[in-house]
Design a protein around this motif. Structure first.
Motif, short mmCIF file in Angstrom:
data_model
loop_
_atom_site.label_atom_id
_atom_site.label_comp_id
_atom_site.label_asym_id
_atom_site.label_seq_id
_atom_site.Cartn_x
_atom_site.Cartn_y
_atom_site.Cartn_z
N ALA A 53 0.96 -1.20 -0.02
CA ALA A 53 -0.07 -0.15 -0.03
C ALA A 53 0.84 1.17 0.13
N PHE A 54 2.08 0.94 0.62
CA PHE A 54 2.80 2.47 0.88
C PHE A 54 3.50 2.67 -0.59
N LEU A 55 3.90 1.50 -1.21
CA LEU A 55 4.60 1.59 -2.72
C LEU A 55 3.59 2.24 -3.62
N PHE A 56 2.17 1.80 -3.42
CA PHE A 56 1.25 2.23 -4.20
C PHE A 56 1.04 3.75 -4.23
N VAL A 57 1.01 4.20 -2.90
CA VAL A 57 1.22 5.76 -2.77
C VAL A 57 2.43 6.24 -3.38
N ILE A 58 3.63 5.88 -3.01
CA ILE A 58 4.88 6.51 -3.44
C ILE A 58 4.77 6.38 -5.03
N PHE A 59 4.41 5.44 -5.76
CA PHE A 59 4.24 5.33 -7.23
C PHE A 59 3.48 6.23 -7.64
N GLY A 60 2.32 6.55 -6.89
CA GLY A 60 1.34 7.55 -7.32
C GLY A 60 1.86 8.90 -7.33
N ILE A 61 2.41 9.11 -5.98
CA ILE A 61 3.03 10.59 -6.04
C ILE A 61 4.11 10.72 -7.13
N TYR A 62 4.96 9.82 -7.23
CA TYR A 62 5.97 9.85 -8.26
C TYR A 62 5.72 10.23 -9.50
N PHE A 63 4.64 9.20 -10.03
CA PHE A 63 4.04 9.66 -11.39
C PHE A 63 2.82 10.84 -11.59
N VAL A 64 2.30 11.28 -10.60
CA VAL A 64 1.29 11.98 -10.73
C VAL A 64 2.11 13.64 -10.76
N TRP A 65 3.34 13.65 -9.82
CA TRP A 65 3.92 14.82 -9.77
C TRP A 65 4.76 14.99 -11.13
N LEU A 66 5.34 14.03 -11.70
CA LEU A 66 6.26 14.05 -12.93
C LEU A 66 5.15 14.16 -14.16
N TRP A 67 4.09 13.65 -14.31
CA TRP A 67 3.20 13.42 -15.30
C TRP A 67 2.67 14.83 -15.32
N SER A 68 2.27 15.45 -14.37
CA SER A 68 1.72 16.93 -14.35
C SER A 68 2.72 17.96 -14.67
#
Length: 164
Positions: A53-68
């Motif tokens: 669950a932690f990695l799911f959130v970390i991946f989300g932060i990583y991708f959402v931040w960079l894709w935006s």
């Protein structure tokens, strides 16, 4: 009058996808170390669902931040940019939607492997087969975009420098 953006070839998009996976090893290493340190986990099997669950959130932060921002490091390397359907940079909510839909790359084989109680090599074969099918399905999109991009209202565009 400007020409509509072109979609990068499937080969370039998949090379970018593989490179992104290699870069994520570093993200997983740092996040896993941080999680293990903060949770005082001594055995890798302890707290594994919390780690996932932690990695799911970390991946989300990583991708959402960079894709935006338009690109991840792998996308910069392969000269690919992600935009919304109108050609504008992604909002964070659109990037989050893309992140959630992008799990179609891995959830179907994971669910199938779990449902059939498959282990090791069988799961890998199903995963590789699904990734190949999902990638080839982009050939049926009118602009050859991946279907998770179509569902999220995003597009990958070629950003190679123009030759004079």
């Amino acid at each position: 009058m400007s020409l509509p953006p072109t979609t990068p070839s499937l080969l370039r998009r998949m090379a970018c996808w593989l490179y992104e996976g290699m870069l994520l090893f570093g993200v997983v290493f740092i996040a896993g170390y941080l999680f293990g340190t903060l949770s005082q986990t001594k055995n890798a099997m302890d707290n594994r669902h919390a780690l996932q669950a932690f990695l799911f959130v970390i991946f989300g932060i990583y991708f959402v931040w960079l894709w935006s921002k338009g690109q991840t490091l792998a996308m910069k390397t392969w000269h690919i940019r992600v935009l919304d359907q109108s050609g504008q940079p992604l909002s964070q909510s659109r990037a989050l939607l893309r992140y959630l839909w992008s799990w179609l790359w891995v959830l179907p084989p994971l669910v199938l492997s779990w449902g059939l109680n498959l282990k090791g090599g069988e799961s890998i074969v199903i995963f590789i087969g699904w990734v190949a099918i999902w990638a080839i399905l982009s050939r049926f999109h009118p602009r050859h975009q991946f279907w998770h991009d179509a569902l999220a209202g995003t597009q990958l565009v070629d950003e190679r420098p123009v030759k004079p």
